[in-house]
Design an enzyme around this catalytic site. Structure first.
Site, PDB file in Angstrom:
ATOM      1  N   MET A  76       0.763  -1.186  -0.042  1.00 26.36           N
ATOM      2  CA  MET A  76       0.090  -0.047  -0.036  1.00 26.36           C
ATOM      3  C   MET A  76       0.865   1.409  -0.074  1.00 26.36           C
ATOM      4  O   MET A  76       1.920   1.531   0.894  1.00 26.36           O
ATOM      5  CB  MET A  76      -0.910  -0.040   1.278  1.00 26.36           C
ATOM      6  CG  MET A  76      -1.870   1.258   1.186  1.00 26.36           C
ATOM      7  SD  MET A  76      -3.270   0.981   2.314  1.00 26.36           S
ATOM      8  CE  MET A  76      -2.259   1.084   3.822  1.00 26.36           C
ATOM      9  N   SER A  77       0.840   2.050  -0.867  1.00 31.62           N
ATOM     10  CA  SER A  77       1.573   3.088  -1.182  1.00 31.62           C
ATOM     11  C   SER A  77       1.584   4.036  -0.051  1.00 31.62           C
ATOM     12  O   SER A  77       0.584   4.119   0.662  1.00 31.62           O
ATOM     13  CB  SER A  77       1.349   3.839  -2.495  1.00 31.62           C
ATOM     14  OG  SER A  77       1.598   2.798  -3.576  1.00 31.62           O
TER      15      SER A  77
END
Length: 401
Positions: A76-77
């Site tokens: 998840m950035s």
């Protein structure tokens, strides 16, 4: 991230509010619509096995899946990067948006931006990632987001045309499907890797191709499937490696490793060291034989390689020599001065070329947003334009004004 009071550290609502304030303070969020999306979506519900403090940290990614070597293949950035890309995208209510690379959270943010009259499709090549995204989206109340299992190289033609296409993995190329599925006045936001340097680029249509004046520093896990990059890497010794996607660059591990053991040549440019993301893009496109030099903290601490290589630094490579950028404190150059470290028999020549580029950039292009980036699809011409890179599906051409 900004400091958070201990009394609220276990409260996700308080953490989310702090995150939004910090994103505003750092100019990652500049619009009310993106701020409202970040305030609405419960980020921690897309990272259920992650400590809340990590889930809401502005600059840290959340691991989702690793490969057999323990390397991240899906994350998840970081919230900061997601905010930057959403601001680049300029998503409006009612739009149709395709996200390439699923995780769930970013798709939920996009759904907030398009509203009930818009449509969001997110696609990923990995069944585990798609199933996880579907579960998280449903649990968080975003059941209207469509999830698709497919190779993002082909897009999702059944939902085209899209007003926005957002890619959330580092792409080495731009396949014809992404352009073909983009609406006439659409926008493609993609972390595009050019000679080892990745930038989040917001492209608009320009005839048959694409053009951009908006590019921001970005780090992503690489694209999988048909769009995977084909980079060459050479391990010189434990903790030191070079990589390049330019077939012209010689990578002789033994000779380059031997060069590192030779005395270093250190020369200074007399020019300021600042805006490193702009400078690195310029160097990557203008060095005659470019690569990226990487070094571990242990190697840097031992004094063999400069700290500039910790996250990768543009290097100039020959068969038996290497040169790369460094810096030192210098009040006469606004705080820091750019310099070059070179090793090997051709160190003088490599240092000279590198220094000329540092000085040319400082004199003519030392400002933010000086580059225009174009993607020209189709077969390669007999002669490549200056400052251009050949890809599988076209050419990336960059000019500086």
């Amino acid at each position: 991230m900004t400091a958070i009071d201990d009394s609220t550290v276990r409260d996700p609502d308080a953490l989310r509010a702090d995150m939004v304030r910090a994103l505003r303070d750092q100019d990652a969020v500049t619009s009310e619509s993106v701020a409202a999306a970040f305030a609405a979506v419960p980020r921690h519900q897309f990272a259920p096995d992650t400590p809340l403090e990590l889930a809401y940290d502005l600059h840290r990614t959340v691991p989702v899946k690793k490969d057999e070597h323990g390397l991240d293949i899906s994350v998840m950035s970081a919230a900061h990067l997601q905010a930057v890309m959403l601001e680049q995208a300029g998503i409006e209510p009612g739009m149709k948006v395709l996200e390439i690379g699923s995780g769930g959270y970013n798709a939920a943010l996009i759904q907030e931006l398009v509203g009930s009259d818009g449509a969001v499709t997110t696609v990923d090549i990995d069944r585990d990632i798609v199933d996880r995204a579907r579960l998280c989206l449903d649990d968080a109340g975003y059941g209207q987001v469509k999830t698709v299992l497919a190779d993002g190289e082909a897009g999702v033609p059944g939902g085209a045309p899209y007003d926005r296409i957002i890619v959330t993995a580092a792409a080495w190329d731009i396949p014809p499907s992404w352009i073909g599925e983009l609406a006439e006045k659409g926008r493609l936001v993609v972390p595009l890797t050019v000679r080892g340097t990745t930038r989040s680029i917001a492209f608009h249509r320009d005839g048959e191709g694409l053009v951009s004046h908006s590019y921001r520093l970005a780090r992503f896990v690489p694209m999988q499937g048909e769009g995977a990059a084909k980079e060459r890497k050479a391990l010189l010794r434990d903790g030191v490696a070079v990589q390049t996607d330019d077939e012209r660059v010689p990578l002789d591990s033994e000779a380059l490793n031997h060069a590192l053991d030779s005395p270093r040549l250190l020369r200074w440019s007399g020019t300021p060291y600042d805006l490193p993301d702009e400078l690195e893009l310029y160097l990557a496109l203008n060095l005659s034989s470019p690569a990226r030099l990487h070094a571990s903290q242990d190697v840097v601490d031992g004094g063999l390689v400069e700290a500039s290589a910790l996250l990768g630094v543009p290097a100039l490579i020959s068969e038996d020599s290497i040169a790369y950028r460094t810096r030192r404190e210098n009040e006469d150059t606004d705080g820091f001065e750019s310099g070059v470290v070179a090793h090997g028999p051709q160190s003088e020549a490599l240092a000279d070329e590198y220094l000329k580029l540092l000085r040319r950039w400082a004199e003519n292009h030392r400002r933010r947003g000086a580059a225009t980036i174009r993607f020209l699809p189709g077969p390669a011409p007999s002669t490549l334009p200056e400052n251009s890179v050949l890809k599988r599906h076209g050419i990336v051409a960059v000019s500086w004004h």
